[in-house]
Design a protein around this motif. Structure first.
Motif, mmCIF file in Angstrom:
data_model
loop_
_atom_site.group_PDB
_atom_site.id
_atom_site.type_symbol
_atom_site.label_atom_id
_atom_site.label_comp_id
_atom_site.label_asym_id
_atom_site.label_seq_id
_atom_site.Cartn_x
_atom_site.Cartn_y
_atom_site.Cartn_z
ATOM 1 N N TYR A 1 0.829 -1.476 -0.020
ATOM 2 C CA TYR A 1 0.064 -0.011 -0.234
ATOM 3 C C TYR A 1 0.864 1.488 0.229
ATOM 4 N N HIS A 2 2.121 0.680 0.555
ATOM 5 C CA HIS A 2 2.801 2.598 0.417
ATOM 6 C C HIS A 2 2.975 2.981 -1.548
ATOM 7 N N LEU A 3 3.039 1.748 -1.706
ATOM 8 C CA LEU A 3 3.533 2.365 -3.568
ATOM 9 C C LEU A 3 2.443 1.847 -4.961
ATOM 10 N N THR A 4 1.524 2.263 -4.213
ATOM 11 C CA THR A 4 -0.597 2.071 -5.624
ATOM 12 C C THR A 4 -0.082 3.248 -6.163
ATOM 13 N N LEU A 5 1.028 3.807 -6.341
ATOM 14 C CA LEU A 5 0.730 4.896 -7.872
ATOM 15 C C LEU A 5 1.798 4.376 -8.464
ATOM 16 N N THR A 6 2.564 4.025 -7.817
ATOM 17 C CA THR A 6 3.910 3.694 -9.258
ATOM 18 C C THR A 6 3.572 2.620 -9.810
#
Ligand code: G6P
Length: 474
Positions: free
Chosen positions: A153-158
């Motif tokens: 969830y830290h990197l959902t946009l990556t």
């Protein structure tokens, strides 16, 4: 250039700088690190992670290109990103841990929070920047057609950001958390909810730990984006692109865990615990002090059990290990205090001169946890909601006779439920009754159940979990 890349907030190593300025590197634990060790040897794996502390930042600044030389560790190459501290803090604490984590674990005290105002806009901007820093690093490092595995969830946009830069790559995203149903997910501002979903849909493959979380994600895509969802074939089509949805459960490497748990440091903790508790039965729990783990209700259930069953007074001890976690967040500090308060109340009410009904430990000690697993008669795992919960799997691997009391809201319940005593995590009386049932379970039944738990817990070790996802991208 690398052919397989992994991206996660927390990396496989962390640093400490001593008073005389010397840097020491420590390897982190966790399924991802051990899973990766298996494939890193064969593939050109690069791991991209964030510097989490000032000591990590010091290490990055002396490493050329942020490339950390991990001599002696077999987790492949590592690039650590030195994201400006304020940006990191807003992305990690305010958005990832205080917003997305809360949404997906249904943790809000709804009448009072959340608030999404101008402050959140700034925090969200930082989350975008932080995700952008990962996308940029991955775009720089990936070879043509490489496979990139973005975690959590830290990197959902990556994924979507990376695809825009490098359409040649094959990208996977994996959620280690549950996923919220649409009516709860839509607490998020509409644009933010849309960006999160579209960010993950930037991947070719979006993975979840259980069918339930995958279903919720697809429900959100349909309800909030109007995407076309194929629940049988498991895919989501949005704006002309299709993302396959995968369910990849994660288990433990039974042999490796058992080997570690037989080392002398663990054995000496076992002897120390035995000294402390004598021949009494042990109810064990091991968690980060995490709001979703439901530690306070677990303690209240134990108190109800003691009240209802005076015949167990003096004959049972509850070992509760609640390790510090996310102490930058006030809710976590308050929660730790509630856990301690509740434990004290149980002590005050029931302790006698020669019996401690409860031993609460709030500092981290891995070998001591392994010792507790080995000695457990009952393992209590009662989260409000949990992506998987590896404690529920580690316990039965290490204890030859432990009965498992397991929340139906843990992802692990999908596989372990039939062999565990399954509880509603909010029902403390039901949990108290299950603790009793677990203690009095006949010996042959507890051993038979434990063997089935062992088989289910070790069916998908991290190596297989990782390999399945790499295959899904092939
Ligand atoms: C969960 C998350 C992981 C995270 C871990 C510990 O398991 O899915 O991504 O690393 O909690 O949390 P922390 O904030 O300490 O990294």
């Amino acid at each position: 250039m690398n052919s397989v890349l992994v991206a996660s907030n927390r990396g496989p190593v962390s640093f400490t700088v001593s008073d005389d300025g010397e840097l020491t590197m420590r390897r982190g634990g966790g399924g991802l690190v051990s899973g990766l060790s298996g494939v890193a040897k064969d593939e050109g794996v690069l791991w991209v992670c964030a510097a989490l502390s000032n000591d990590d930042r010091s290490a990055v600044r002396v490493a050329p290109g942020g490339r950390i030389d991990q001599a002696g560790y077999d987790t492949g190459a590592l690039r650590m990103l030195d994201i400006p501290q304020a940006t990191f803090h807003r992305a990690y604490n305010a958005v990832a841990n205080s917003t997305l984590w809360f949404v997906n674990h249904l943790l809000y005290d709804i009448p009072n929070e959340p608030y999404f105002g101008t402050r959140f806009e700034r925090e969200w901007e930082s989350y975008r920047d932080y995700n952008g820093a990962f996308a940029l690093a991955l775009a720089e490092e990936a070879g043509h057609g490489a496979r990139v595995m973005v975690q959590d969830y830290h990197l959902t946009l990556t994924p979507a950001m990376l695809r825009a830069e490098r359409p040649d790559l094959r990208i996977a995203h994996f959620s280690h958390t549950p996923w919220a149903p649409p009516e709860y997910f839509s607490l998020l501002p509409d644009e933010v909810a849309g960006e999160v979903l579209e960010g993950i849909l930037g991947a070719d493959h979006a993975g979840f730990l259980t069918g339930r979380w995958a279903e919720s994600f697809m429900d959100c895509c349909e309800a909030l984006l109007g995407a076309e969802v194929d629940r049988v074939g498991r895919s989501v089509t949005h704006e002309g692109r299709t993302t396959r949805i995968g369910v990849h459960s994660l288990g433990v490497d039974g042999d490796a865990l058992w080997e570690r748990a037989c080392e002398p440091d663990v054995e000496s903790h076992m002897a120390a615990i035995r000294d402390q508790v004598g021949e009494r039965r042990l109810i064990v729990r091991i968690d980060r002090t995490e709001l979703s783990k439901n530690i306070v209700r677990g303690l209240v259930a134990y108190r109800e059990f003691l009240a209802a069953h005076p015949e167990w007074h003096g004959r049972v001890v509850h070992l509760a290990f609640a390790y510090p976690s996310r102490h930058d967040l006030p809710q976590y500090r308050e929660y730790t205090a509630s856990v301690q308060r509740c434990a004290q109340e149980i002590e005050d009410e029931y302790a006698t001169e020669d019996w401690d009904p409860l031993i609460l430990n709030v500092n981290d000690d891995y070998p001591r946890s392994l010792a507790a697993y080995r000695m457990a008669d009952v393992l209590l795992v009662n989260p409000i909601r949990d992506g998987m919960n590896l404690v529920a799997k580690e316990g039965p691997v290490l204890s030859p006779r432990c009965a498992l009391v397991l929340s139906r809201e843990a992802g692990a319940a999908a596989e372990l439920g039939p062999h565990a005593l399954v509880v509603n995590p909010y029902d403390v009386s039901g949990t108290a009754a299950a603790l009793h049932e677990a203690l009095v379970m006949p010996e042959d039944e507890r051993r038979a159940r434990r063997d089935r738990l062992y088989a289910a817990a070790t069916a998908l070790p991290p190596q297989k979990w990782l390999a399945a996802q790499l295959d899904a991208l092939a």
